[in-house]
Design a protein around this motif. Structure first.
Motif, short mmCIF file in Angstrom:
data_model
loop_
_atom_site.label_atom_id
_atom_site.label_comp_id
_atom_site.label_asym_id
_atom_site.label_seq_id
_atom_site.Cartn_x
_atom_site.Cartn_y
_atom_site.Cartn_z
N VAL A 102 0.29 -0.96 0.04
CA VAL A 102 0.10 0.02 -0.69
C VAL A 102 1.17 0.86 0.22
O VAL A 102 0.40 2.20 -0.68
N ASN A 525 -6.50 -1.84 -2.83
CA ASN A 525 -5.99 -2.18 -1.15
C ASN A 525 -6.65 -3.11 -0.95
O ASN A 525 -6.53 -4.66 0.10
N TRP B 526 -13.10 -2.67 1.96
CA TRP B 526 -11.34 -3.09 2.07
C TRP B 526 -11.66 -4.01 4.12
O TRP B 526 -11.00 -4.59 4.39
#
Lengths: 556, 556
Positions: A102, A525, B526
């Motif tokens: 990330v 993500n 997420w």
């Protein structure tokens, strides 16, 4: 991965890039050293990259602006034969932690944005020469440039093979730049992004994926002509000045602190806290519109030195201090003098260096906006949040200001001062608005009220009344409130906070930039967490193993 | 969760809501039956909700528009004492699969958007009466309304406690509506979203979280006055017509098909394919601007019946057919007649029912845009993709059109026809643009060219030339190309496709709506994957257990 990642570098130490400058034309050659991986455990084959490669690129882009302001066009090319760039290294992605992936994508995105920023605001255009395969992150690098030239030899191609090959998304803005920058028709984008081998030749032009194709035999000639065109059409914002040198940032690292000249970072790891204190300048800037003082100071000019140090401090926390929950911003210095620096920069007008220093602050403040830690600014006696530094009040999730003084402290009560910098959009957020505009979306009249206070020292009550701080607290409440806030922040789910802050910080309009950081990054993500990508039978670990990934077939 | 979820309901069967209509004022009372959970294994205490509760709400909102067009204001209130709504049921969230959570949030978001759509386009305003706790999804329901009235009794409050309590985000647009609809200052939003107990009384008004507070003793009076104000200021788009009845949608389900009157869905589960065939009308609409034929047809008017059936078919696939990778859209019918229906609706002008039918299609097409399956439209001889139905060419990720005919098929070659509906923004996407505008962001002149073809039967070559289809294929290529596409789609990572399509489908501007579905939803998805929320020691499973969640402290 236990090693500390250092963002400081310089051309003499580059392992992966070569920077050559010839008058108005610079050439940035990507020639990745296979054995130069930052984390270890993988080879950087075919000009694939990891964070280490991108740290050098970011450095080169920044130096071009400060050290080579006369450059009008940057030719970005590959040093390898028939390979432009194979994108982010897949073995690195497969072995890196989720947090590293990330952070890696975030930094590479910021670097791509800095190319577009240089093009738009510093009149340094980027010309990308694709001499072979530009796959995934390789094509995304090209997408960040102004003009893409593709060799038409039946094999050179551009592609975004992430989905078919790796079950992830292009992580550096590829999808967004295809649809929103190059405005490729969405069904063609769908075909393109699902075609492993990509698109080549005239079709790449017809589909708007590149700007022109050229025969290999005429490459040099075509590039020279195109580069010259960009030089000729430059608006003259560039200059003939030799530029200023950016010396290495000096930093002393101890176990619980990072000390720079104007920045101190102290870590309270038990409470998951980093306190960043910004110090004011020891020198008074001239009351003049003569930039020679600025030029003479160069990289040691307070606002520039401070920006470079703070940038380094933020990146260090992002990559090396994963358990820090909250960053506290403080400052120490003469309030009026801090504003005088803004005023001097403004008086220098359109001078290239004044402009570059402001642009550096713009990028730095955006980097702070994009930092997934809770941010709080504490305004205490002796602080110097004026103008540029006052942006930190509005970049923070909250800001607290002390009313009066603390027992035993004989300094004057805290004050803040707004300046033009807070209103002109010179530090526009990713959404295109100033932080004050974003703050007061619901009360536009509050912007006017704040503007009327420019140059005035505002005490805590007045700042609170104008809506510039979250709360003004007297010394009795101060310690409790601040401590409670910091404890609370450390107790919340780090992931939940990341998601919440990513939503609350960006009210108002969306731009390609916010779209990349919000929509694309958030989806990426998500995918980076999903077993189909990263599980033991997922596409990333199985890539190159000869075994096909085994997908959970449910669509979510 | 093996049971099939049915989206069809009607007021007589509601378990959780009561709908009462009195002239221009309707009252929608939420009184959730604790024992009426859809999935089982949890009690719906304190007016908490699950998908079943929201299916009824969505039905009520839609019926208000079709069955009660004279209603100008809808009072949304709770049937419980001192509790408005505790939000989405936490035990349900903790036990549901990831796919169900995501689909649940998507549907509830669409329902909240349909409230705002009714307010903006059907002049039915929503007045929310918060008589007690409005927590999480409860407050998000209020946020979708035009006006929020909060009882000021020292205990009634609004809150978004998701982050502190559950380590997740408000999943129904809460963060976005706080910052972008109500434009709450971001540091106050930060305080609000991290304060479990929420905000009450005057502070809720000062912070823009609600529109007014009222003493409990004066509730009825204040509500009546406010409702009357909304009625008085209604612009008269509403009517005195009694409305039309929406009878139950008839559907015959077999193991591999869903049959409706105008819609057939066939499932090829081995190839992870659902084929939806839309059939044209058997009747010719009048060439007239008299809406009486429309009124008389009511819910059996072809375009309305078709829309309701297709909506049900899409929702059924979303929730009940998780392994379907691709939806294929086909149509069968008279091309010209399909367009004549659009023309008749346009001739009926501002008649409320014509307007509502178009608005229903707008919402349905957006639901298709938001459906996380690959979408392809196949245009073959005998199809009737004209006007409204032609939107499916542009909603799909790709569309293929057959050139000429297939061996042994003596029908005329396939043609498509565009109509005004494709250009007027009556079916605007979430980004505010037409699908054709979004498609041709990079070639605005192509929009004009397409517009010139309105009413013309376009064969495959012409459609391809105008850029309206992804590819025109002759019978030799057709079978191979289409099969390859479908096989390829079934072979890709379902998660990767979801992420890619969510990015490629929404080029161009962003709105609050796209922000909710992109930024907020992607982050929530997420977080819904992260151990801090859903792992064995995460906040959702541990909620109410007395044990604190155990977080991985790394910020990502």
């Amino acid at each position: 991965m236990g090693e500390t990642i250092d963002f400081r570098t310089e051309p003499a130490r580059y392992r992966h890039w070569k920077l050559a400058v010839d008058g108005a034309i610079a050439t940035l050659t990507m020639d990745v050293d296979e054995k130069g991986g930052l984390l270890g455990g993988y080879d950087l084959k075919l000009n694939s990259y990891d964070l280490g490669v991108d740290i050098e690129l970011a450095d080169a882009i920044e130096r071009l602006r400060f050290e080579h302001p006369a450059v009008k066009v940057v030719i970005m090319k590959s040093g390898k034969d028939r390979v432009f760039c194979a994108g982010a290294n897949i073995r690195m992605l497969a072995s890196a932690t989720h947090a590293h992936k990330v952070n890696f994508c975030k930094f590479t995105n910021e670097t791509r944005n800095s190319i577009e920023d240089a093009s738009e605001f510093s009149d340094q255009k980027y010309l990308c020469v694709v001499n072979g395969t530009a796959a995934g992150g390789g094509y995304e690098l090209a997408l960040a440039c102004d003009h893409i030239m593709l060799v038409d030899d039946g094999s050179a191609s551009v592609s975004l093979p992430e989905l078919p090959l790796l079950a992830v998304l292009p992580g550096t803005g590829g999808l967004t730049r295809v649809t929103d920058k190059r405005k490729v028709r969405r069904d063609r984008a769908d075909v393109f992004c699902t075609t492993e081998e990509g698109v080549k030749g005239q079709r790449a032009v017809d589909w708007k994926l590149v700007d022109e194709v050229m025969p290999r035999s005429k490459m040099d000639e075509k590039i020279a002509v195109r580069a010259q065109k960009f030089v000729s059409s430059a608006t003259g914002k560039g200059v003939s000045d030799p530029g200023i040198l950016l010396p290495p940032i000096e930093r002393t690292r101890t176990s619980d602190a990072n000390e720079y000249k104007y920045v101190s970072v102290t870590f309270d790891r038990e409470n998951r806290l980093a306190t960043i204190t910004l110090r004011g300048s020891e020198d008074q800037p001239p009351e003049s519109d003569d930039p020679s003082w600025l030029i003479q100071r160069g990289a040691s000019f307070w606002l520039l030195a401070l920006a470079r140090e703070l940038d380094d401090a933020i990146l260090d926390i992002r990559l090396n201090e994963l358990e820090i929950a909250t960053i506290v911003f403080k400052s120490e210095g003469d309030l009026r003098r801090a504003l005088d620096y803004d005023i001097y920069l403004d008086m220098c007008g359109e001078h290239w260096l004044a402009r570059e220093i402001k642009l550096k602050w713009k990028r730095l403040l955006k980097r702070i906006d994009m930092t997934s830690r809770s941010l709080v600014t504490l305004i205490e006696p002796g602080s110097c949040f004026a103008g540029t530094l006052a942006e930190l009040l509005f970049a923070a999730d909250r800001s607290y200001m002390l009313i009066g003084t603390m027992d035993g402290d004989n300094r004057a009560p805290a004050a803040i001062t707004l300046g033009d910098a807070n209103f002109t959009r010179q530090y526009a957020m990713g959404n295109g608005l100033t932080r004050i505009e974003t703050r007061f979306l619901g009360e536009p009249s509050a912007i006017d009220d704040a503007k009327e206070s420019i140059g005035v020292e505002l005490d805590a009550e007045k700042a609170d009344e104008l809506g510039l701080v979250t709360a003004a607290l007297d010394d009795i409440d101060w310690e409790d409130e601040v401590r409670l806030f910091l404890e609370e922040r450390a107790s919340f789910s780090p992931d939940g906070l990341t998601g919440m802050e990513a939503n609350l910080r960006f009210a108002g309009p969306e731009t390609m930039e916010t779209k990349i950081f919000a929509r694309l990054t958030a989806w990426q993500n998500w995918i980076f967490q999903r077993p189909n990508a990263v599980g033991p039978e997922g596409a990333l670990p199985r890539y190159g193993s000869g075994q096909k990934p085994n997908y959970d077939l449910k669509r979510v």
